[in-house]
Design a protein around this motif. Sequence first.
Motif, short mmCIF file in Angstrom:
data_model
loop_
_atom_site.label_atom_id
_atom_site.label_comp_id
_atom_site.label_asym_id
_atom_site.label_seq_id
_atom_site.Cartn_x
_atom_site.Cartn_y
_atom_site.Cartn_z
N LEU A 97 -25.93 -10.76 10.28
CA LEU A 97 -25.89 -10.98 11.73
C LEU A 97 -25.82 -9.63 12.44
O LEU A 97 -24.94 -8.81 12.16
CB LEU A 97 -24.67 -11.83 12.10
N ARG A 98 -26.73 -9.39 13.37
CA ARG A 98 -26.72 -8.16 14.17
C ARG A 98 -25.90 -8.42 15.43
O ARG A 98 -26.16 -9.36 16.17
CB ARG A 98 -28.16 -7.78 14.54
N LEU A 99 -24.90 -7.59 15.65
CA LEU A 99 -24.03 -7.70 16.83
C LEU A 99 -24.41 -6.60 17.81
O LEU A 99 -24.39 -5.41 17.45
CB LEU A 99 -22.56 -7.54 16.43
N LEU A 100 -24.73 -6.98 19.04
CA LEU A 100 -25.14 -6.02 20.06
C LEU A 100 -24.36 -6.21 21.35
O LEU A 100 -24.31 -7.31 21.89
CB LEU A 100 -26.63 -6.19 20.38
N ASN A 101 -23.77 -5.13 21.84
CA ASN A 101 -23.15 -5.11 23.16
C ASN A 101 -23.84 -3.98 23.92
O ASN A 101 -23.80 -2.83 23.50
CB ASN A 101 -21.64 -4.85 23.05
N PRO A 102 -24.48 -4.32 25.06
CA PRO A 102 -25.20 -3.29 25.81
C PRO A 102 -24.32 -2.38 26.65
O PRO A 102 -24.82 -1.47 27.31
CB PRO A 102 -26.13 -4.12 26.70
N GLY A 103 -22.99 -2.60 26.65
CA GLY A 103 -22.14 -1.84 27.55
C GLY A 103 -22.32 -2.37 28.97
O GLY A 103 -22.64 -3.55 29.16
N SER A 104 -22.15 -1.53 29.96
CA SER A 104 -22.31 -1.93 31.36
C SER A 104 -23.19 -0.93 32.10
O SER A 104 -22.99 0.27 31.98
CB SER A 104 -20.94 -2.01 32.05
N PRO A 105 -24.13 -1.44 32.91
CA PRO A 105 -24.98 -0.53 33.69
C PRO A 105 -24.32 -0.05 34.98
O PRO A 105 -24.89 0.77 35.70
CB PRO A 105 -26.22 -1.38 33.98
N THR A 106 -23.13 -0.57 35.28
CA THR A 106 -22.49 -0.26 36.57
C THR A 106 -21.04 0.21 36.45
O THR A 106 -20.51 0.77 37.41
CB THR A 106 -22.50 -1.49 37.49
N ASP A 107 -20.39 -0.03 35.32
CA ASP A 107 -18.96 0.28 35.18
C ASP A 107 -18.70 0.83 33.79
O ASP A 107 -18.44 0.09 32.85
CB ASP A 107 -18.12 -0.97 35.44
N ARG A 108 -18.75 2.15 33.66
CA ARG A 108 -18.68 2.78 32.34
C ARG A 108 -17.28 2.77 31.75
O ARG A 108 -17.11 3.02 30.55
CB ARG A 108 -19.22 4.20 32.39
N ARG A 109 -16.28 2.51 32.56
CA ARG A 109 -14.88 2.58 32.12
C ARG A 109 -14.64 3.90 31.40
O ARG A 109 -14.82 4.96 31.97
CB ARG A 109 -14.51 1.38 31.26
#
Length: 169
Positions: free
Chosen positions: A128-140
């Motif tokens: 299973l490939r797990l992908l989280n793109p992060g955020s384009p507006t809130d980098r934290r």
Amino acid sequence: MPVSLLLLADTHVPKRARDLPHSLWAEIDAADVVVHAGDWVDVALLDQLEERARRLVGVHGNNDHGELRERLPEVARVELDGVGIAVVHETGDAKGREERCSARYPDVDVLVFGHSHIPWDTTTTSGLRLLNPGSPTDRRRQPSCTYLTAVADAGQLRDVELHRLPARG
């Protein structure tokens, strides 16, 4: 036929940004499928993406309420050119994530998730490939705001690329 994907999560518009970056809208217009893993915050962005994206697959996140929860599922599943994809907002703590997600989503090839605002790309022992793109507006605490692109092609996910957006002025 190959399907181009744009993966987003945690947009938080208009709380963290008034709008998505202009360059990202161009990518949205060009993609065959836009996948959003939750935390839209305002239904106006959902309306805009439904209008502009050729195809939209999205879920609600923990910061989405009212009409967003009425219109979006907690988990979405889609098959794109032979690639089974599930989308969810939260997967829990990073520790044990691969095992938990493999057990919960044994019938898909890719799981797209959000919540942490931290880009993630791993493959579990089950494949299973797990992908989280992060955020384009809130980098934290990340060095930059991000999103992912990929291509579903004949049962394979290829050309997965993390895109870093320039700092907003």
